[in-house]
Design an enzyme around this catalytic site. Structure first.
Site, PDB file in Angstrom:
ATOM      1  N   SER A   1      -3.014  -8.189   2.284  1.00 24.84           N
ATOM      2  CA  SER A   1      -2.776  -7.889   4.253  1.00 24.84           C
ATOM      3  C   SER A   1      -3.429  -8.895   4.234  1.00 24.84           C
ATOM      4  CB  SER A   1      -4.139  -7.344   4.334  1.00 24.84           C
ATOM      5  OG  SER A   1      -4.210  -6.095   3.898  1.00 24.84           O
TER       6      SER A   1
ATOM      7  N   HIS B   1       0.779  -1.243  -0.317  1.00 22.68           N
ATOM      8  CA  HIS B   1      -0.039  -0.208  -0.044  1.00 22.68           C
ATOM      9  C   HIS B   1       1.169   1.134  -0.064  1.00 22.68           C
ATOM     10  CE1 HIS B   1      -3.067  -2.003   2.472  1.00 22.68           C
ATOM     11  NE2 HIS B   1      -3.555  -2.482   0.949  1.00 22.68           N
TER      12      HIS B   1
ATOM     13  N   LYS C   1     -15.828  -7.914   5.071  1.00 23.76           N
ATOM     14  CA  LYS C   1     -14.799  -8.685   5.114  1.00 23.76           C
ATOM     15  C   LYS C   1     -14.495  -9.155   6.481  1.00 23.76           C
ATOM     16  CE  LYS C   1     -12.190  -7.384   0.503  1.00 23.76           C
ATOM     17  NZ  LYS C   1     -10.502  -6.996   0.223  1.00 23.76           N
TER      18      LYS C   1
ATOM     19  N   ARG D   1      -1.630  -5.875  -8.551  1.00 20.11           N
ATOM     20  CA  ARG D   1      -1.028  -6.488  -8.709  1.00 20.11           C
ATOM     21  C   ARG D   1      -0.874  -7.059  -9.261  1.00 20.11           C
ATOM     22  NH1 ARG D   1      -3.341  -7.755  -2.537  1.00 20.11           N
ATOM     23  NH2 ARG D   1      -5.153  -7.341  -3.700  1.00 20.11           N
TER      24      ARG D   1
HETATM   25  P1  ADP Z   1      -9.531  -3.575  -0.948  1.00 22.17           P
HETATM   26  O1  ADP Z   1     -10.462  -4.689   0.562  1.00 22.17           O
HETATM   27  O2  ADP Z   1     -10.054  -2.747  -1.412  1.00 22.17           O
HETATM   28  O3  ADP Z   1      -9.499  -4.223  -1.494  1.00 22.17           O
HETATM   29  P2  ADP Z   1      -7.052  -3.940  -0.039  1.00 22.17           P
HETATM   30  O4  ADP Z   1      -6.755  -2.735   1.607  1.00 22.17           O
HETATM   31  O5  ADP Z   1      -6.884  -4.891   0.237  1.00 22.17           O
HETATM   32  O6  ADP Z   1      -8.534  -3.291  -0.241  1.00 22.17           O
HETATM   33  O7  ADP Z   1      -6.422  -2.973  -0.882  1.00 22.17           O
HETATM   34  C1  ADP Z   1      -6.162  -1.275  -1.905  1.00 22.17           C
HETATM   35  C2  ADP Z   1      -6.175  -1.259  -2.574  1.00 22.17           C
HETATM   36  O8  ADP Z   1      -4.834  -1.531  -2.394  1.00 22.17           O
HETATM   37  C3  ADP Z   1      -6.399  -1.906  -3.504  1.00 22.17           C
HETATM   38  O9  ADP Z   1      -6.393  -1.626  -5.083  1.00 22.17           O
HETATM   39  C4  ADP Z   1      -5.499  -3.607  -3.767  1.00 22.17           C
HETATM   40  O10 ADP Z   1      -5.109  -3.599  -4.918  1.00 22.17           O
HETATM   41  C5  ADP Z   1      -4.294  -2.443  -3.600  1.00 22.17           C
HETATM   42  N1  ADP Z   1      -3.196  -3.265  -3.042  1.00 22.17           N
HETATM   43  C6  ADP Z   1      -3.055  -3.989  -2.231  1.00 22.17           C
HETATM   44  N2  ADP Z   1      -2.037  -4.157  -1.579  1.00 22.17           N
HETATM   45  C7  ADP Z   1      -1.014  -4.142  -3.116  1.00 22.17           C
HETATM   46  C8  ADP Z   1      -0.234  -4.124  -2.967  1.00 22.17           C
HETATM   47  N3  ADP Z   1       0.090  -5.170  -2.558  1.00 22.17           N
HETATM   48  N4  ADP Z   1       0.839  -3.710  -3.988  1.00 22.17           N
HETATM   49  C9  ADP Z   1       0.030  -3.036  -4.794  1.00 22.17           C
HETATM   50  N5  ADP Z   1      -1.411  -2.563  -4.394  1.00 22.17           N
HETATM   51  C10 ADP Z   1      -2.110  -2.834  -3.375  1.00 22.17           C
END
Ligand code: ADP
Length: 161
Positions: free
Chosen positions: A129, A18, A42, A91
């Site tokens: 995450s 992130h 979730k 990703r």
């Molecule tokens: P959501 O539940 O909306 O997917 P996340 O917190 O999991 O929320 O992710 C928020 C955003 O960050 C999403 O666009 C996700 O694809 C992106 N994201 C999560 N992990 C990574 C990572 N390792 N590299 C790049 N983008 C990421």
């Protein structure tokens, strides 16, 4: 005109993936708002407040990044904050289908807000995450994948169970 972007997500918890996306976004926009979705289907591990505190500590290094949370529809929140864009991380191909659908639906709901996708460094492209929580649960090492303070909170929360 100040160019504001919203970076929405669950951030349960915030990871270095992130943060990599946020850093890229800081070079494109004047202001970035990391926005944590309140209505979470979730079942997050961390409370909204905990997720907000972890994110706030992690983004402290950038003057033009802030943390907030929002109820309801993302496009409504983005309009309220006068944002011109929504930032999402991509990703792998596996992210694409869901992100594509969300981006087009959000455009349909509000054509003035553009969704843009940023790719993280390749070493973060397999990081989520969810996988971080799984590694901690199983006793593995997550150094380098999350800020140290987030790592400590994860261990406290998951290994005390
Ligand atoms: P959501 O539940 O909306 O997917 P996340 O917190 O999991 O929320 O992710 C928020 C955003 O960050 C999403 O666009 C996700 O694809 C992106 N994201 C999560 N992990 C990574 C990572 N390792 N590299 C790049 N983008 C990421």
């Amino acid at each position: 005109m100040t160019r504001i972007a919203i970076y929405p997500g669950s951030f349960d918890p915030i990871t270095n993936g992130h943060l990599d996306v946020i850093e890229r976004a800081t070079r494109l926009f004047d202001q970035i708002i990391v926005a944590i979705a309140e209505n979470e289907s979730k079942e997050p591990l961390f409370t909204l407040k905990e997720r907000e505190q972890m994110a706030a500590a992690a983004i402290h290094r950038w003057k033009n990044v802030s943390v907030d949370h929002f109820p309801g529809l993302l496009v409504d929140y983005a309009a309220k904050r006068k944002a011109c864009a929504i930032v999402r991380g991509l990703r792998a191909v596996s992210d694409f289908e869901f992100e594509f659908q969300m981006a087009l639906m959000n455009r349909n709901l509000n054509p003035d807000i553009e969704t843009i996708f940023l790719m993280p460094k390749d070493e973060y492209s397999y990081l989520s995450s969810r996988i971080i929580k799984e590694i901690v649960r199983l006793g593995g090492n997550i150094d380098g994948f999350v800020p140290p303070s987030v790592g400590e909170l994860l261990v406290q929360k998951l290994r005390s169970k």
